[in-house]
Design a protein around this motif. Structure first.
Motif, short mmCIF file in Angstrom:
data_model
loop_
_atom_site.label_atom_id
_atom_site.label_comp_id
_atom_site.label_asym_id
_atom_site.label_seq_id
_atom_site.Cartn_x
_atom_site.Cartn_y
_atom_site.Cartn_z
N GLU A 316 0.83 -1.21 0.00
CA GLU A 316 0.00 0.00 0.00
C GLU A 316 0.86 1.27 0.00
O GLU A 316 0.55 2.26 -0.69
N ILE A 317 1.95 1.25 0.77
CA ILE A 317 2.84 2.41 0.81
C ILE A 317 3.57 2.56 -0.53
O ILE A 317 3.79 3.69 -1.01
N ASP A 318 3.92 1.45 -1.14
CA ASP A 318 4.55 1.50 -2.46
C ASP A 318 3.62 2.19 -3.47
O ASP A 318 4.06 3.05 -4.25
N LEU A 319 2.35 1.82 -3.43
CA LEU A 319 1.37 2.44 -4.34
C LEU A 319 1.23 3.93 -4.04
O LEU A 319 1.15 4.76 -4.95
N ALA A 320 1.22 4.27 -2.74
CA ALA A 320 1.08 5.68 -2.36
C ALA A 320 2.28 6.50 -2.83
O ALA A 320 2.12 7.64 -3.28
N MET A 321 3.47 5.93 -2.73
CA MET A 321 4.66 6.66 -3.20
C MET A 321 4.60 6.94 -4.69
O MET A 321 5.06 7.99 -5.17
N LYS A 322 4.05 5.99 -5.43
CA LYS A 322 4.05 6.10 -6.88
C LYS A 322 2.85 6.87 -7.44
O LYS A 322 2.91 7.35 -8.57
N SER A 323 1.80 6.98 -6.65
CA SER A 323 0.57 7.55 -7.23
C SER A 323 0.06 8.80 -6.53
O SER A 323 -0.91 9.40 -6.98
N THR A 324 0.68 9.18 -5.43
CA THR A 324 0.23 10.39 -4.74
C THR A 324 1.39 11.37 -4.63
O THR A 324 2.54 11.03 -4.91
N GLY A 325 1.10 12.56 -4.20
CA GLY A 325 2.15 13.56 -4.04
C GLY A 325 2.72 13.59 -2.64
O GLY A 325 3.44 14.53 -2.30
N ALA A 326 2.40 12.58 -1.85
CA ALA A 326 2.87 12.55 -0.46
C ALA A 326 4.40 12.42 -0.41
O ALA A 326 5.03 11.84 -1.29
N ASP A 327 4.99 12.98 0.64
CA ASP A 327 6.42 12.93 0.82
C ASP A 327 6.87 11.48 1.06
O ASP A 327 6.39 10.81 1.98
N ALA A 328 7.80 10.99 0.24
CA ALA A 328 8.22 9.59 0.29
C ALA A 328 8.91 9.25 1.61
O ALA A 328 8.69 8.18 2.17
N GLU A 329 9.74 10.16 2.12
CA GLU A 329 10.43 9.90 3.39
C GLU A 329 9.42 9.80 4.53
O GLU A 329 9.55 8.93 5.40
N GLU A 330 8.41 10.67 4.53
CA GLU A 330 7.39 10.63 5.57
C GLU A 330 6.59 9.34 5.49
O GLU A 330 6.25 8.73 6.52
N LEU A 331 6.28 8.89 4.28
CA LEU A 331 5.54 7.63 4.12
C LEU A 331 6.36 6.46 4.65
O LEU A 331 5.83 5.58 5.35
N LEU A 332 7.66 6.43 4.33
CA LEU A 332 8.51 5.33 4.79
C LEU A 332 8.68 5.36 6.30
O LEU A 332 8.59 4.31 6.96
N THR A 333 8.88 6.54 6.86
CA THR A 333 9.02 6.67 8.31
C THR A 333 7.72 6.28 9.01
O THR A 333 7.73 5.59 10.04
N GLY A 334 6.59 6.70 8.44
CA GLY A 334 5.30 6.33 9.01
C GLY A 334 5.07 4.83 8.98
O GLY A 334 4.52 4.25 9.93
N LEU A 335 5.50 4.18 7.89
CA LEU A 335 5.38 2.71 7.80
C LEU A 335 6.18 2.04 8.89
O LEU A 335 5.70 1.11 9.56
N LEU A 336 7.40 2.51 9.11
CA LEU A 336 8.24 1.91 10.14
C LEU A 336 7.62 2.11 11.52
O LEU A 336 7.62 1.19 12.36
N LEU A 337 7.06 3.30 11.78
CA LEU A 337 6.37 3.54 13.05
C LEU A 337 5.21 2.58 13.24
O LEU A 337 5.00 2.02 14.33
N GLU A 338 4.46 2.36 12.17
CA GLU A 338 3.31 1.46 12.25
C GLU A 338 3.75 0.03 12.50
O GLU A 338 3.15 -0.67 13.34
N LEU A 339 4.80 -0.43 11.79
CA LEU A 339 5.27 -1.79 11.98
C LEU A 339 5.80 -2.00 13.40
O LEU A 339 5.57 -3.05 14.01
N ALA A 340 6.52 -1.00 13.88
CA ALA A 340 7.05 -1.09 15.25
C ALA A 340 5.92 -1.12 16.27
O ALA A 340 5.96 -1.89 17.24
N ALA A 341 4.89 -0.30 16.06
CA ALA A 341 3.76 -0.25 17.00
C ALA A 341 3.02 -1.57 17.02
O ALA A 341 2.63 -2.08 18.09
N LYS A 342 2.79 -2.15 15.84
CA LYS A 342 2.08 -3.43 15.77
C LYS A 342 2.88 -4.55 16.42
O LYS A 342 2.34 -5.44 17.06
N LYS A 343 4.22 -4.50 16.27
CA LYS A 343 5.06 -5.52 16.89
C LYS A 343 5.04 -5.38 18.39
O LYS A 343 5.04 -6.39 19.12
N ALA A 344 4.99 -4.15 18.88
CA ALA A 344 5.03 -3.91 20.34
C ALA A 344 3.72 -4.29 21.00
O ALA A 344 3.67 -4.61 22.17
N SER A 345 2.61 -4.20 20.25
CA SER A 345 1.29 -4.44 20.85
C SER A 345 1.01 -5.92 21.08
O SER A 345 1.68 -6.77 20.56
#
Length: 345
Positions: A316-345
């Motif tokens: 989903e993040i790959d699609l967002a990077m390629k199809s939206t104007g969102a900042d790629a670094e922010e998307l990648l950092t947000g993905l890592l935050l999400e993965l870390a949060a899910k692992k911690a929960s």
């Protein structure tokens, strides 16, 4: 998916025998990924053939830019001076792209005294098996593919290189060095030199390797997921920060991370279904057991549901990077935050 087909190394072994026995032939084509080995054995051929001390007269080189059949024939026909043999090295000329008939005629009637070597470095060697030339090359010469070495040969070579520097290294740490820095001797030789200079004790340790070796990108991303698995989120974000600071493109990092997550998912599936590292080697066409074992070890720290969700979110993040104007670094950092949060929960 099956194991990668093992490269036929019979011509490579025959070349080594030719050099050892002093029976080097008239025609060789040297190609393949392992530049270090190719240059090493070309050097050995030169040492064995040019014995009269008049290299300037008996050693000839010709590059693709200056190539012509006429020039090559002149070099081939040049008689040796105070030596039994001459050596002619042609670099990065595709013999199947030029005048194949003229080349076939030349190669079919090489003088006994000449050794003609075509070296493919920048360009890839691809035989045209439909051409008469391919048959002549097969009959008259050897086509030597310097392929990546298997893990056993590579670990033995690493141990020999460290011994030459006055150090020892365990098989496990040699495998770790391959995992960290890749399996090409061309790259490993410089890393071995750095580590050998840095290590204070006779036995090289993993700490020595980590201190000075330059890891390949895949290994760094593996460190990132390992940090998440261990719950060390500070390290995970530190690794990501270092990668971004090195100006690695976020889309490239996401691609490697996504592949790593997919591998973790399949490793988790392997665990769930009683399969092991060998199954992963087959599935991902891995050349050695070490990365497969590392995957299984890491996957034990993740749930199957986390792995599934992580694979989906990477897509989903790959699609967002390629199809939206969102900042790629922010998307990648947000993905890592999400993965870390899910692992911690």
């Amino acid at each position: 998916m099956a194991f990668k087909k093992k490269t036929d190394d019979s011509a490579y072994r025959d070349l080594k025998k030719d050099i050892t026995a002093g029976s080097i032939g008239n025609l060789y084509i040297l190609h393949g990924e392992e530049v270090y080995l190719r240059e090493y054995y070309l050097g050995k051929m030169k040492e064995a053939l040019l014995t009269g001390g008049l290299d300037d007269f008996n050693f000839h080189t010709l590059g693709a830019k200056d190539f012509s059949i006429h020039k090559l024939r002149e070099l081939v026909d040049a008689m040796p001076m105070m030596s039994e043999r001459t050596l002619v090295v042609v670099s990065d000329y595709d013999i199947y792209k030029g005048d194949k008939e003229a080349m076939a005629d030349l190669l079919s009637d090489l003088p006994d005294y000449v050794c003609l070597v075509f070296v493919y470095d920048v360009i890839e060697y691809k035989a045209d098996n439909r051409a008469k030339l391919a048959k002549i090359v097969k009959e008259k010469g050897r086509v030597v593919d310097f392929a990546r070495q298997d893990q056993g040969d590579l670990t033995d070579w690493i141990a020999r290189r460290f011994r030459a520097l006055g150090h020892d290294i365990s098989t496990d740490d040699a495998r770790y060095l391959i995992f960290l820095c890749g399996d090409l001797m061309t790259g490993l030789i410089s890393e071995i030199g750095k580590i050998g200079s840095y290590a204070k004790e006779k036995r090289v340790t993993r700490r020595d390797i980590d201190a000075v070796a330059t890891p390949q990108l895949d290994a760094v991303v593996f460190q990132l997921t390992d940090a998440i698995a261990a719950g060390d989120f500070d390290k995970a974000f530190s690794v990501l920060g270092d990668l971004l600071h090195m100006q690695e493109a976020p889309i490239k990092l996401l691609s490697i991370l996504g592949r790593q997550i997919r591998q973790l998912y399949t490793a988790r599936l392997a665990i769930e279904n009683g399969k092991g590292a060998k199954w992963l080697m087959e599935l991902w066409s891995l050349r050695s057991a070490y990365p497969a074992e590392k995957l299984v070890q890491s996957a034990r720290k993740f749930s199957l549901e986390w792995c599934r969700r992580a694979v989906l979110r990477c897509e989903e993040i790959d699609l967002a990077m390629k199809s939206t104007g969102a900042d790629a670094e922010e998307l990648l950092t947000g993905l890592l935050l999400e993965l870390a949060a899910k692992k911690a929960s």
